[in-house]
Design a protein around this motif. Structure first.
Motif, PDB file in Angstrom:
ATOM      1  N   THR A  93       0.846  -1.193   0.000  1.00 39.80           N
ATOM      2  CA  THR A  93       0.000   0.000   0.000  1.00 39.80           C
ATOM      3  C   THR A  93       0.882   1.244   0.000  1.00 39.80           C
ATOM      4  O   THR A  93       2.119   1.157   0.111  1.00 39.80           O
ATOM      5  N   GLU A  94       0.257   2.413  -0.129  1.00 40.74           N
ATOM      6  CA  GLU A  94       1.021   3.659  -0.131  1.00 40.74           C
ATOM      7  C   GLU A  94       1.755   3.872   1.189  1.00 40.74           C
ATOM      8  O   GLU A  94       2.826   4.482   1.217  1.00 40.74           O
ATOM      9  N   GLU A  95       1.172   3.370   2.285  1.00 39.83           N
ATOM     10  CA  GLU A  95       1.833   3.508   3.582  1.00 39.83           C
ATOM     11  C   GLU A  95       3.120   2.686   3.638  1.00 39.83           C
ATOM     12  O   GLU A  95       4.080   3.058   4.323  1.00 39.83           O
ATOM     13  N   ASP A  96       3.147   1.568   2.888  1.00 36.52           N
ATOM     14  CA  ASP A  96       4.350   0.727   2.887  1.00 36.52           C
ATOM     15  C   ASP A  96       5.497   1.390   2.129  1.00 36.52           C
ATOM     16  O   ASP A  96       6.663   1.195   2.468  1.00 36.52           O
ATOM     17  N   GLU A 114       3.993  -3.757  -8.322  1.00 41.09           N
ATOM     18  CA  GLU A 114       2.955  -3.007  -7.600  1.00 41.09           C
ATOM     19  C   GLU A 114       3.576  -1.903  -6.761  1.00 41.09           C
ATOM     20  O   GLU A 114       3.096  -0.758  -6.748  1.00 41.09           O
ATOM     21  N   ALA A 115       4.663  -2.225  -6.047  1.00 44.25           N
ATOM     22  CA  ALA A 115       5.338  -1.223  -5.229  1.00 44.25           C
ATOM     23  C   ALA A 115       5.943  -0.128  -6.100  1.00 44.25           C
ATOM     24  O   ALA A 115       5.901   1.062  -5.753  1.00 44.25           O
ATOM     25  N   ILE A 118       3.336   2.391  -7.161  1.00 46.48           N
ATOM     26  CA  ILE A 118       3.009   3.341  -6.082  1.00 46.48           C
ATOM     27  C   ILE A 118       4.086   4.413  -5.988  1.00 46.48           C
ATOM     28  O   ILE A 118       3.787   5.606  -5.823  1.00 46.48           O
ATOM     29  N   ALA A 119       5.347   4.012  -6.097  1.00 46.42           N
ATOM     30  CA  ALA A 119       6.446   4.970  -6.026  1.00 46.42           C
ATOM     31  C   ALA A 119       6.383   5.974  -7.175  1.00 46.42           C
ATOM     32  O   ALA A 119       6.606   7.177  -6.976  1.00 46.42           O
ATOM     33  N   ARG A 120       6.086   5.486  -8.377  1.00 44.70           N
ATOM     34  CA  ARG A 120       5.964   6.399  -9.522  1.00 44.70           C
ATOM     35  C   ARG A 120       4.831   7.390  -9.313  1.00 44.70           C
ATOM     36  O   ARG A 120       4.935   8.568  -9.669  1.00 44.70           O
ATOM     37  N   LYS A 121       3.729   6.898  -8.783  1.00 49.07           N
ATOM     38  CA  LYS A 121       2.586   7.771  -8.526  1.00 49.07           C
ATOM     39  C   LYS A 121       2.954   8.865  -7.538  1.00 49.07           C
ATOM     40  O   LYS A 121       2.576  10.030  -7.702  1.00 49.07           O
ATOM     41  N   GLN A 122       3.697   8.518  -6.496  1.00 51.23           N
ATOM     42  CA  GLN A 122       4.099   9.502  -5.496  1.00 51.23           C
ATOM     43  C   GLN A 122       5.075  10.525  -6.066  1.00 51.23           C
ATOM     44  O   GLN A 122       5.111  11.680  -5.628  1.00 51.23           O
ATOM     45  N   LEU A 123       5.873  10.083  -7.059  1.00 47.90           N
ATOM     46  CA  LEU A 123       6.845  10.989  -7.682  1.00 47.90           C
ATOM     47  C   LEU A 123       6.278  11.716  -8.896  1.00 47.90           C
ATOM     48  O   LEU A 123       6.985  12.493  -9.535  1.00 47.90           O
TER      49      LEU A 123
END
Length: 302
Positions: A93-96, A114-115, A118-123
């Motif tokens: 998840t985003e928290e991870d 999957e991880a 999420i990292a790309r989305k945050q960046l």
């Protein structure tokens, strides 16, 4: 007495002989027909039909047994799959993914896609993101150059624009020119939120005439790439041959792709390159690299 009865008995035998002859003839014909492979008596087809029906029923029962066996196999496979899913670790998840200083490609190799997503989305990236600068490429002037100007406002309400920073990159994304420009009029609106320009930048800027000449010399005879280039050329008081311009705002395939008559650079970058720009203060260098990547594929004047 015997001699009198004998003629009567003989007469009776002659009268009875035609019927017996017919029966004998009929029996002979039946025997001959059966010997020559003729059809069985009328009772035979019924017996054959019952046998055939019994055979078909046996086949149905046999097929039914096979179907049940296949069903059991499918059921076991489904159970095994459900057990595997139950034992598999939960997706991240985003928290991870709390760290923001690790390349998503490294995260994908170490943890999984999957991880990394999420990292790309945050960046503010996507999996189809591209490299805007080729680090090992040629750093000088190339056949195509991309131009961008940051502007500040002048006049009573700050609505008129003048050049405050001029940047040029080559077709590999390498910076070949980047200078601040001393304002030719009092600045009434620095537009810092979108331009990134502050008063200290302009106090040490280059004279406008010098910047104008240097840029004109660089662009001469080269393809000019940009977004809404008429605004950049206007504040520089320059012109450029139309057939040598590649304007991403006017390129019809881009407009059709994003379904907009006047697409913004932010929209084009996100839809075509898979990157997000202009989320904070604008940077002319980053915008130029985006424009270069989106427009160098154009081969016809737009």
């Amino acid at each position: 007495m015997d001699s009198e009865k004998q003629p009567q008995i003989m007469q009776q035998n002659r009268e009875a002989s035609p019927g017996k002859a017919k029966r004998d003839e009929t029996g002979a014909k039946k025997a001959e027909h059966a010997a020559s492979g003729g059809s069985a008596p009328s009772g035979a087809p019924a017996k054959a039909s019952r046998a055939e029906h019994s055979e078909k029923g046996t086949k149905r029962r046999t097929n039914g047994d096979i179907s049940l066996t296949q069903g059991d196999i499918k059921h076991k496979k489904r159970k095994a799959k459900e057990a595997a899913v139950a034992l598999a670790p939960a997706p991240p998840t985003e928290e991870d993914i709390w760290f923001d200083d690790v390349d998503p490609a490294d995260i994908e190799a170490a943890i999984g896609p999957e991880a990394a997503e999420i990292a790309r989305k945050q960046l503010g990236q996507s999996k189809k993101s591209v490299t805007l600068v080729k680090e090992q490429a040629f750093g000088g002037l190339t056949k195509a150059l991309a131009l961008d100007c940051e502007m500040v406002g002048v006049g009573p309400s700050g609505e008129e624009s003048i050049a405050a920073r001029v940047s040029v990159v080559n077709q590999y994304g390498k910076c070949v020119y980047d200078k601040y420009v001393k304002p030719t009029q009092p600045v009434t609106d620095y537009r810092t939120a979108v331009s990134g320009i502050r008063p200290e930048h302009l106090r040490q800027g280059e004279e406008f005439e010098v910047v104008q000449k240097e840029v004109a010399d660089m662009l001469r005879g080269r393809i000019l790439v940009g977004h809404a280039l008429h605004n950049d050329l206007k504040v520089l008081f320059l012109d450029h041959p139309k057939k040598m311009i590649r304007d991403t705002q006017k390129y019809k395939p881009f407009k059709s792709h994003v379904q907009s008559g006047r697409p913004s650079l932010k929209l084009l970058a996100e839809e075509i390159l898979g990157i997000r720009v202009q989320q904070a203060e604008h940077c002319s260098m980053r915008k130029l690299r985006v424009r270069e990547m989106t427009a160098l594929a154009l081969t016809e004047p737009v």
